[in-house]
Design a protein around this motif. Structure first.
Motif, PDB file in Angstrom:
ATOM      1  N   HIS A  74       0.856  -1.185   0.000  1.00  0.00           N
ATOM      2  CA  HIS A  74       0.000   0.000   0.000  1.00  0.00           C
ATOM      3  C   HIS A  74       0.894   1.238   0.000  1.00  0.00           C
ATOM      4  CE1 HIS A  74      -2.629  -3.169   1.159  1.00  0.00           C
ATOM      5  NE2 HIS A  74      -2.264  -3.170   2.435  1.00  0.00           N
ATOM      6  N   MET A  75       0.350   2.346  -0.472  1.00  0.00           N
ATOM      7  CA  MET A  75       1.161   3.544  -0.484  1.00  0.00           C
ATOM      8  C   MET A  75       0.321   4.784  -0.210  1.00  0.00           C
ATOM      9  SD  MET A  75       0.683   5.658  -3.269  1.00  0.00           S
ATOM     10  CE  MET A  75       2.326   6.423  -3.315  1.00  0.00           C
ATOM     11  N   ALA A  76       0.990   5.888   0.027  1.00  0.00           N
ATOM     12  CA  ALA A  76       0.270   7.105   0.378  1.00  0.00           C
ATOM     13  C   ALA A  76       1.064   8.333  -0.042  1.00  0.00           C
ATOM     14  CB  ALA A  76       0.001   7.159   1.878  1.00  0.00           C
ATOM     15  N   TRP A  77       0.363   9.435  -0.075  1.00  0.00           N
ATOM     16  CA  TRP A  77       0.956  10.749  -0.254  1.00  0.00           C
ATOM     17  C   TRP A  77       0.824  11.527   1.042  1.00  0.00           C
ATOM     18  CZ3 TRP A  77       3.609  12.439  -4.469  1.00  0.00           C
ATOM     19  CH2 TRP A  77       3.461  11.719  -5.656  1.00  0.00           C
ATOM     20  N   THR A  94       5.650   4.157   1.019  1.00  0.00           N
ATOM     21  CA  THR A  94       5.054   2.835   0.950  1.00  0.00           C
ATOM     22  C   THR A  94       4.947   2.239   2.356  1.00  0.00           C
ATOM     23  OG1 THR A  94       7.214   1.806   0.576  1.00  0.00           O
ATOM     24  CG2 THR A  94       5.903   2.353  -1.361  1.00  0.00           C
ATOM     25  N   VAL A  95       3.839   1.532   2.560  1.00  0.00           N
ATOM     26  CA  VAL A  95       3.566   0.895   3.854  1.00  0.00           C
ATOM     27  C   VAL A  95       4.400  -0.384   3.987  1.00  0.00           C
ATOM     28  CG1 VAL A  95       1.757  -0.197   5.244  1.00  0.00           C
ATOM     29  CG2 VAL A  95       1.238   1.854   3.901  1.00  0.00           C
ATOM     30  N   TYR A  96       4.814  -0.708   5.209  1.00  0.00           N
ATOM     31  CA  TYR A  96       5.486  -1.976   5.454  1.00  0.00           C
ATOM     32  C   TYR A  96       4.634  -3.121   4.895  1.00  0.00           C
ATOM     33  CZ  TYR A  96       9.061  -0.010   8.493  1.00  0.00           C
ATOM     34  OH  TYR A  96      10.125   0.695   8.985  1.00  0.00           O
ATOM     35  N   PRO A  97       5.249  -4.076   4.220  1.00  0.00           N
ATOM     36  CA  PRO A  97       4.496  -5.138   3.532  1.00  0.00           C
ATOM     37  C   PRO A  97       3.573  -5.948   4.429  1.00  0.00           C
ATOM     38  CG  PRO A  97       6.787  -5.114   2.813  1.00  0.00           C
ATOM     39  CD  PRO A  97       6.696  -4.167   3.951  1.00  0.00           C
ATOM     40  N   SER A  98       3.903  -6.085   5.680  1.00  0.00           N
ATOM     41  CA  SER A  98       3.111  -6.943   6.560  1.00  0.00           C
ATOM     42  C   SER A  98       1.847  -6.274   7.083  1.00  0.00           C
ATOM     43  CB  SER A  98       3.970  -7.380   7.751  1.00  0.00           C
ATOM     44  OG  SER A  98       4.390  -6.250   8.492  1.00  0.00           O
ATOM     45  N   LEU A  99       1.704  -4.984   6.841  1.00  0.00           N
ATOM     46  CA  LEU A  99       0.595  -4.245   7.437  1.00  0.00           C
ATOM     47  C   LEU A  99      -0.627  -4.218   6.537  1.00  0.00           C
ATOM     48  CD1 LEU A  99       2.517  -1.211   8.973  1.00  0.00           C
ATOM     49  CD2 LEU A  99       1.770  -3.330  10.089  1.00  0.00           C
ATOM     50  N   PRO A 100      -1.823  -4.292   7.130  1.00  0.00           N
ATOM     51  CA  PRO A 100      -3.053  -4.235   6.337  1.00  0.00           C
ATOM     52  C   PRO A 100      -3.373  -2.796   5.933  1.00  0.00           C
ATOM     53  CG  PRO A 100      -3.602  -4.327   8.643  1.00  0.00           C
ATOM     54  CD  PRO A 100      -2.108  -4.446   8.569  1.00  0.00           C
ATOM     55  N   PHE A 101      -4.378  -2.659   5.080  1.00  0.00           N
ATOM     56  CA  PHE A 101      -4.831  -1.327   4.685  1.00  0.00           C
ATOM     57  C   PHE A 101      -6.036  -0.971   5.540  1.00  0.00           C
ATOM     58  CE2 PHE A 101      -4.810   2.184   1.746  1.00  0.00           C
ATOM     59  CZ  PHE A 101      -6.114   2.652   1.784  1.00  0.00           C
ATOM     60  N   ASN A 102      -5.844  -0.071   6.477  1.00  0.00           N
ATOM     61  CA  ASN A 102      -6.962   0.476   7.230  1.00  0.00           C
ATOM     62  C   ASN A 102      -6.598   1.881   7.686  1.00  0.00           C
ATOM     63  OD1 ASN A 102      -5.618   0.325   9.843  1.00  0.00           O
ATOM     64  ND2 ASN A 102      -5.994  -1.873   9.781  1.00  0.00           N
ATOM     65  N   THR A 103      -7.582   2.573   8.200  1.00  0.00           N
ATOM     66  CA  THR A 103      -7.390   3.973   8.539  1.00  0.00           C
ATOM     67  C   THR A 103      -6.277   4.168   9.550  1.00  0.00           C
ATOM     68  OG1 THR A 103      -9.732   4.382   8.124  1.00  0.00           O
ATOM     69  CG2 THR A 103      -8.552   6.035   9.384  1.00  0.00           C
ATOM     70  N   ALA A 104      -6.285   3.357  10.578  1.00  0.00           N
ATOM     71  CA  ALA A 104      -5.282   3.511  11.638  1.00  0.00           C
ATOM     72  C   ALA A 104      -3.872   3.344  11.088  1.00  0.00           C
ATOM     73  CB  ALA A 104      -5.548   2.501  12.751  1.00  0.00           C
ATOM     74  N   ILE A 105      -3.716   2.392  10.185  1.00  0.00           N
ATOM     75  CA  ILE A 105      -2.389   2.132   9.635  1.00  0.00           C
ATOM     76  C   ILE A 105      -1.940   3.290   8.758  1.00  0.00           C
ATOM     77  CG2 ILE A 105      -1.066   0.681   8.051  1.00  0.00           C
ATOM     78  CD1 ILE A 105      -1.456  -0.565  10.797  1.00  0.00           C
ATOM     79  N   VAL A 106      -2.772   3.713   7.829  1.00  0.00           N
ATOM     80  CA  VAL A 106      -2.324   4.706   6.856  1.00  0.00           C
ATOM     81  C   VAL A 106      -2.124   6.078   7.486  1.00  0.00           C
ATOM     82  CG1 VAL A 106      -3.345   3.453   4.935  1.00  0.00           C
ATOM     83  CG2 VAL A 106      -4.656   5.299   6.020  1.00  0.00           C
ATOM     84  N   TYR A 146       5.130   3.506   7.565  1.00  0.00           N
ATOM     85  CA  TYR A 146       5.733   3.649   6.236  1.00  0.00           C
ATOM     86  C   TYR A 146       7.200   3.277   6.240  1.00  0.00           C
ATOM     87  CZ  TYR A 146       1.323   5.678   5.076  1.00  0.00           C
ATOM     88  OH  TYR A 146      -0.025   5.846   4.877  1.00  0.00           O
ATOM     89  N   GLU A 147       7.556   2.437   5.270  1.00  0.00           N
ATOM     90  CA  GLU A 147       8.915   1.900   5.199  1.00  0.00           C
ATOM     91  C   GLU A 147       9.823   2.757   4.331  1.00  0.00           C
ATOM     92  OE1 GLU A 147       9.167  -1.986   3.427  1.00  0.00           O
ATOM     93  OE2 GLU A 147      11.082  -2.413   4.415  1.00  0.00           O
ATOM     94  N   TYR A 148       9.352   3.108   3.166  1.00  0.00           N
ATOM     95  CA  TYR A 148      10.173   3.877   2.236  1.00  0.00           C
ATOM     96  C   TYR A 148       9.505   5.200   1.901  1.00  0.00           C
ATOM     97  CZ  TYR A 148      12.659  -0.503   1.509  1.00  0.00           C
ATOM     98  OH  TYR A 148      13.381  -1.656   1.693  1.00  0.00           O
ATOM     99  N   TRP A 149      10.336   6.218   1.753  1.00  0.00           N
ATOM    100  CA  TRP A 149       9.856   7.566   1.435  1.00  0.00           C
ATOM    101  C   TRP A 149      10.604   8.092   0.216  1.00  0.00           C
ATOM    102  CZ3 TRP A 149       6.120  10.282   4.205  1.00  0.00           C
ATOM    103  CH2 TRP A 149       5.685   9.679   5.393  1.00  0.00           C
TER     104      TRP A 149
END
Length: 128
Positions: A32-35, A97-109, A115-118
């Motif tokens: 998963h990823m984010a801005w 990008t989110v750590y691969p082991s983490l799910p996609f939910n509000t708390a995580i993002v 986030y692992e890489y920026w």
């Protein structure tokens, strides 16, 4: 994974810009990823996130209806389409990008430590 953000620039209020975030390898499609954005003098803040398969998205309230996050895993690239820009959108925008082991939910993002890489930021300046 290396992330390269681009597409920033100077725009008048009401205009549009599309930011791109290019990843260096295909593992991008599995995470998963984010801005995020950082205004002058402020901490980095969440803008939008998208799940690895594009099935889910989440937006910060102030950009809902104006910004659209998307991704093309075949190109290892994510995008942030920004419409109806406002002066308060002026900031340095970064992708992550989110750590691969983490799910996609509000708390995580919404948690910056998820986030692992920026990528380096790209500056968006919106004039009034």
């Amino acid at each position: 994974v290396q992330l390269q953000a681009s597409g920033g620039g100077l725009m008048q209020a009401g205009g549009s810009l599309r930011l791109s975030c290019a990843a260096s390898d295909q593992t991008f499609s599995d995470v998963h990823m984010a801005w995020f954005r950082q205004r002058p003098g402020e901490d980095r803040r969440f803008v939008a996130a998208i799940s690895s398969n594009s099935g889910s998205t989440y937006y910060e309230d102030s950009v809902k209806g104006r910004f659209t996050i998307s991704r093309d895993n075949a190109k290892n690239t994510a995008y942030l389409q920004m419409n109806s820009l406002k002066p308060e959108d002026t900031a340095v925008y970064s992708c992550a990008t989110v750590y691969p082991s983490l799910p996609f939910n509000t708390a995580i993002v919404l948690t910056i430590h998820s986030y692992e890489y920026w990528g380096q930021g790209t500056l968006v300046t919106v004039s009034s």
